[in-house]
Scaffold this motif. Structure first.
Motif, short mmCIF file in Angstrom:
data_model
loop_
_atom_site.label_atom_id
_atom_site.label_comp_id
_atom_site.label_asym_id
_atom_site.label_seq_id
_atom_site.Cartn_x
_atom_site.Cartn_y
_atom_site.Cartn_z
N ALA A 164 0.83 -1.21 0.00
CA ALA A 164 0.00 0.00 0.00
C ALA A 164 0.87 1.26 0.00
O ALA A 164 0.61 2.20 -0.75
CB ALA A 164 -0.94 -0.01 1.20
N ALA A 165 1.90 1.28 0.85
CA ALA A 165 2.77 2.45 0.90
C ALA A 165 3.47 2.67 -0.44
O ALA A 165 3.57 3.81 -0.92
CB ALA A 165 3.80 2.29 2.02
N THR A 166 3.93 1.60 -1.05
CA THR A 166 4.58 1.70 -2.36
C THR A 166 3.60 2.23 -3.40
O THR A 166 3.95 3.11 -4.20
CB THR A 166 5.14 0.33 -2.79
N ALA A 167 2.37 1.73 -3.38
CA ALA A 167 1.36 2.19 -4.33
C ALA A 167 1.05 3.68 -4.15
O ALA A 167 0.71 4.36 -5.11
CB ALA A 167 0.08 1.37 -4.17
N LEU A 168 1.20 4.17 -2.91
CA LEU A 168 0.96 5.59 -2.63
C LEU A 168 2.18 6.46 -2.92
O LEU A 168 2.14 7.67 -2.71
CB LEU A 168 0.52 5.78 -1.18
N GLY A 169 3.28 5.84 -3.37
CA GLY A 169 4.47 6.59 -3.74
C GLY A 169 5.51 6.76 -2.65
O GLY A 169 6.44 7.55 -2.80
N PHE A 170 5.38 6.01 -1.56
CA PHE A 170 6.34 6.11 -0.46
C PHE A 170 7.33 4.95 -0.49
O PHE A 170 7.03 3.88 -1.00
CB PHE A 170 5.62 6.12 0.89
N GLY A 171 8.48 5.19 0.11
CA GLY A 171 9.41 4.10 0.36
C GLY A 171 8.96 3.38 1.62
O GLY A 171 8.38 4.00 2.52
N ALA A 172 9.22 2.08 1.66
CA ALA A 172 8.80 1.29 2.82
C ALA A 172 9.80 0.18 3.08
O ALA A 172 10.33 -0.42 2.14
CB ALA A 172 7.41 0.69 2.56
N GLN A 173 10.04 -0.09 4.36
CA GLN A 173 10.93 -1.19 4.75
C GLN A 173 10.40 -1.86 6.00
O GLN A 173 9.97 -1.19 6.95
CB GLN A 173 12.37 -0.71 4.98
N TRP A 174 10.44 -3.18 6.00
CA TRP A 174 10.00 -4.01 7.13
C TRP A 174 11.25 -4.52 7.82
O TRP A 174 12.04 -5.25 7.23
CB TRP A 174 9.17 -5.17 6.57
N LEU A 175 11.45 -4.11 9.07
CA LEU A 175 12.64 -4.51 9.82
C LEU A 175 12.26 -5.22 11.11
O LEU A 175 11.28 -4.86 11.77
CB LEU A 175 13.50 -3.28 10.17
N THR A 176 13.03 -6.22 11.46
CA THR A 176 12.95 -6.84 12.78
C THR A 176 14.38 -6.95 13.29
O THR A 176 15.04 -7.95 13.09
CB THR A 176 12.31 -8.24 12.74
N GLU A 177 14.84 -5.90 13.89
CA GLU A 177 16.18 -5.88 14.45
C GLU A 177 16.09 -6.25 15.93
O GLU A 177 15.03 -6.64 16.41
CB GLU A 177 16.79 -4.50 14.19
N TRP A 178 17.18 -6.12 16.67
CA TRP A 178 17.24 -6.62 18.04
C TRP A 178 16.07 -6.15 18.90
O TRP A 178 15.56 -6.90 19.74
CB TRP A 178 18.57 -6.23 18.70
N TYR A 179 15.63 -4.92 18.69
CA TYR A 179 14.59 -4.35 19.55
C TYR A 179 13.22 -4.97 19.31
O TYR A 179 12.31 -4.80 20.12
CB TYR A 179 14.54 -2.82 19.40
N ALA A 180 13.05 -5.74 18.24
CA ALA A 180 11.79 -6.45 18.03
C ALA A 180 11.69 -7.68 18.93
O ALA A 180 10.60 -8.22 19.12
CB ALA A 180 11.67 -6.88 16.56
N PHE A 181 12.82 -8.11 19.50
CA PHE A 181 12.85 -9.35 20.27
C PHE A 181 13.26 -9.15 21.72
O PHE A 181 13.36 -10.11 22.47
CB PHE A 181 13.83 -10.34 19.60
N ASP A 182 13.50 -7.92 22.12
CA ASP A 182 13.99 -7.64 23.46
C ASP A 182 12.84 -7.52 24.46
O ASP A 182 11.90 -6.74 24.24
CB ASP A 182 14.82 -6.35 23.45
N ALA A 183 12.93 -8.25 25.56
CA ALA A 183 11.85 -8.27 26.57
C ALA A 183 11.64 -6.89 27.20
O ALA A 183 10.49 -6.49 27.45
CB ALA A 183 12.16 -9.31 27.65
N ASP A 184 12.72 -6.15 27.47
CA ASP A 184 12.58 -4.83 28.08
C ASP A 184 11.90 -3.84 27.12
O ASP A 184 11.08 -3.03 27.52
CB ASP A 184 13.94 -4.27 28.52
N VAL A 185 12.27 -3.94 25.84
CA VAL A 185 11.62 -3.08 24.84
C VAL A 185 10.14 -3.42 24.76
O VAL A 185 9.28 -2.53 24.74
CB VAL A 185 12.29 -3.23 23.46
N ASN A 186 9.84 -4.71 24.75
CA ASN A 186 8.43 -5.12 24.67
C ASN A 186 7.64 -4.66 25.89
O ASN A 186 6.47 -4.29 25.78
CB ASN A 186 8.33 -6.63 24.48
N ARG A 187 8.28 -4.64 27.05
CA ARG A 187 7.62 -4.10 28.25
C ARG A 187 7.36 -2.61 28.09
O ARG A 187 6.31 -2.10 28.47
CB ARG A 187 8.45 -4.38 29.50
N ALA A 188 8.32 -1.89 27.52
CA ALA A 188 8.16 -0.45 27.30
C ALA A 188 7.00 -0.17 26.34
O ALA A 188 6.38 0.90 26.40
CB ALA A 188 9.45 0.15 26.76
#
Length: 195
Positions: A129-153
């Motif tokens: 959808a973002a690409t169709a609307l003319g935007f750049g888009a990226q899907w990332l899952t870096e360390w903070y996607a898996f960190d328990a403290d980040v998830n609590r925050a």
């Protein structure tokens, strides 16, 4: 049956932009709503909506970056000041960031695997959808996607996980193409075995 060559063209040429090269403007209210609505239109066995969205815009990106920097410094006590600063700026790489949260409902007839796949489909629909609307888009899952403290925050619940952080903005550099698998190498046809 009506055909949509524009849609097929988009699907066959879609390429992720790099969050590091995104610039303003990002999606405004109307475009962001369209992107979120597209995300919510995925297959969803049992009508569970096994996902939800957390938006990071404006100063919220910097404030959440401060949380990431503090957590990273605790987890990596030997991190340099440059590394800590990089973590603090993670979400400021793009004008808009959306965390897609997978939320499972265990113990029901809908397999957990299907619920997880639905969250993945949400991320892909939003990229398209973002690409169709003319935007750049990226899907990332870096360390903070898996960190328990980040998830609590983020106040994630017991059965919630980050499916991905989706970065949206305008592209400042041309996207390069990368090799794709040959269909002949990843496709087979099932045939009944002779007894």
């Amino acid at each position: 049956m009506p055909k949509s060559p524009e849609t097929i063209d988009l699907l066959l040429t879609r390429r992720s932009a790099k969050a590091l090269t995104m610039v303003e403007p990002g999606p405004g209210e109307e475009d962001l709503r369209t992107i979120l609505r597209a995300g919510a239109r995925v297959p969803d066995h049992g009508k569970l909506a096994p996902w939800r969205f957390i938006l990071f815009r404006g100063e919220a990106r910097r404030h959440f970056g401060e949380v990431l920097a503090r957590i990273h410094a605790k987890v990596e006590p030997r991190a340099t000041n440059e590394q800590i600063e990089f973590e603090a700026g993670r979400l400021t790489r793009a004008p808009v960031v959306v965390a897609v949260v997978s939320r499972l409902t265990p113990g029901i007839k809908i397999p957990e695997w299907e619920q997880l796949l639905s969250a993945g489909a949400v991320c892909q629909n939003m990229l398209i959808a973002a690409t169709a609307l003319g935007f750049g888009a990226q899907w990332l899952t870096e360390w903070y996607a898996f960190d328990a403290d980040v998830n609590r925050a983020l106040d994630l619940g017991e059965n919630e996980k980050i499916a991905g952080y989706l970065y949206f903005g305008s592209e400042s550099v041309a996207k390069d193409e990368r090799p794709r698998p040959e269909l002949s190498e990843i496709t087979s046809e099932w045939r009944a075995r002779e007894s």
